[in-house]
Each structure stands twice: as C-alpha cells, then as structure tokens.
Enzyme design. Sequence first.
Site, PDB file in Angstrom:
ATOM      1  N   ASN A  59       0.812  -1.221   0.000  1.00  0.00           N
ATOM      2  CA  ASN A  59       0.000   0.000   0.000  1.00  0.00           C
ATOM      3  C   ASN A  59       0.848   1.276   0.000  1.00  0.00           C
ATOM      4  OD1 ASN A  59      -2.389  -1.614   0.188  1.00  0.00           O
ATOM      5  ND2 ASN A  59      -1.984  -1.838   2.387  1.00  0.00           N
ATOM      6  N   ARG A  60       2.090   1.160  -0.442  1.00  0.00           N
ATOM      7  CA  ARG A  60       3.021   2.290  -0.482  1.00  0.00           C
ATOM      8  C   ARG A  60       3.309   2.857   0.916  1.00  0.00           C
ATOM      9  NH1 ARG A  60       3.241   0.077  -4.737  1.00  0.00           N
ATOM     10  NH2 ARG A  60       3.326   1.066  -6.794  1.00  0.00           N
ATOM     11  N   MET A  61       3.064   2.046   1.946  1.00  0.00           N
ATOM     12  CA  MET A  61       3.376   2.451   3.326  1.00  0.00           C
ATOM     13  C   MET A  61       4.781   1.981   3.664  1.00  0.00           C
ATOM     14  SD  MET A  61       0.697   4.022   4.716  1.00  0.00           S
ATOM     15  CE  MET A  61       0.634   3.661   6.474  1.00  0.00           C
TER      16      MET A  61
END
Length: 216
Positions: free
Chosen positions: A193-195
């Site tokens: 999630n691009r975290m």
Amino acid sequence: MSTDFSDQRLSYEKGELDASALPELPLPLLQHWVAEAIEQGAPEPYAMSLATCGSDGQPGVRIVLMREITEAGVVFYTNYDSAKGQDIADNPQAEVLFFWHEMQRQVRIRGKVAKVAAAKTDAYFHKRPRDSQLAAWVSEPQSGEVASREVMEANFAELLERFPEGTDIPTPEFWGGYELVATEIEFWQGRANRMHDRIVYTKQADGAWSTSRLLP
C-alpha cells in the site's frame, strides 16, 4: 509521442524494517543488506548510483561499483579527470543510491568525498584483471570524445604490446579511489500500500548517530 505507464503497479511485500531491531551504527546494517543481496543472487549487488554536482550547478548521476565499506563510508574507483572527478574537485558533496529490486530495498548515503591514499589505490589497481588495468589507461580523459571505437581498440592493442603478459602495469596518476564519508544514511524497505519503511541515520557533531523514521 508519449508512453503512459500510469497503470503499471507493483505491490512491495517482501520485508519490513523494524526500528526496534536496528543496530546503533548504520554501516553494519549496510554490510548486512549487501551480504543478503549477494546471497539472494541480486545482479551487481554492489552497484550504486553516484550523484554529483559541479560548479555549473548541473547534477550528474551514473552507476559506479562500490568496492569497500569502511568504518566511515563507501569506496569507489574512477578516473580523476572524468566528469564526476571534476564535479568532486569543484564540490565534494555527493550522494550514492543502492537499489536491490529483488529485495525491494534501497539505501541512500550522503556525505563528503575525498581521495583515498595512493597506496590503497595501487593495491586495488593491481588486483584488477590486466585488461581492466589497460582499459584505465585507454580512458584518458574519461568521457572525452574519441573519433571511433577503432581508435579505442587500436590504443588498447598498443598497450598490450607495451605491457606484455608478466610485466607490471603502473597505476595511472589520473586514476584512483574515492571514499564517500557518510553524514546521513537512509534505509528504505518497500511495504504494501506504499506504506514504506524509511529509517534515516544522521551523524551528529560529536560523531554519534541518531535515527528517525520518515513518512513514505
């Protein structure tokens, strides 16, 4: 004509960077990550992008090979008369970037670049394959214009005759090592999630290192 890549997606889910398990110093972690990249068969695991900026204010970036991790930073070798050598002479501040796609990891190292001792350069130069030693002599000045590839190959052939097998090839005065002495090192681990996990080590005035987490 343009090409749209906006629909291309890759989810990063191969690891995490646990801040509670980090070593006190950053370079041992770099050593560990490089070792893991080698173990996993990453191509050219010690290749790094070197970014420099000379007196003209124009940034330049290219791939070089890291040849040593020291207690202070990383070492690479090149032609002192090259574009990057000229940039470093004008402005010794630089940054390198490692990226290991297979592990979804990258490391950025920022600091000041200085030449290594001549004895260190000599020792490394004579560990290189003979053809690589000769190629260093051909590339003078590196990035300089040449009329054709045939000219390069003719120069190489001339050097083969000048230094036949069994003779010592001297280290060029215009070629040698640089050490980037790190002042900041950021470790990046891709996450879902691009975290992404981003931990940066910053060297303090007293020589100690502090760490902080950055937003992705």
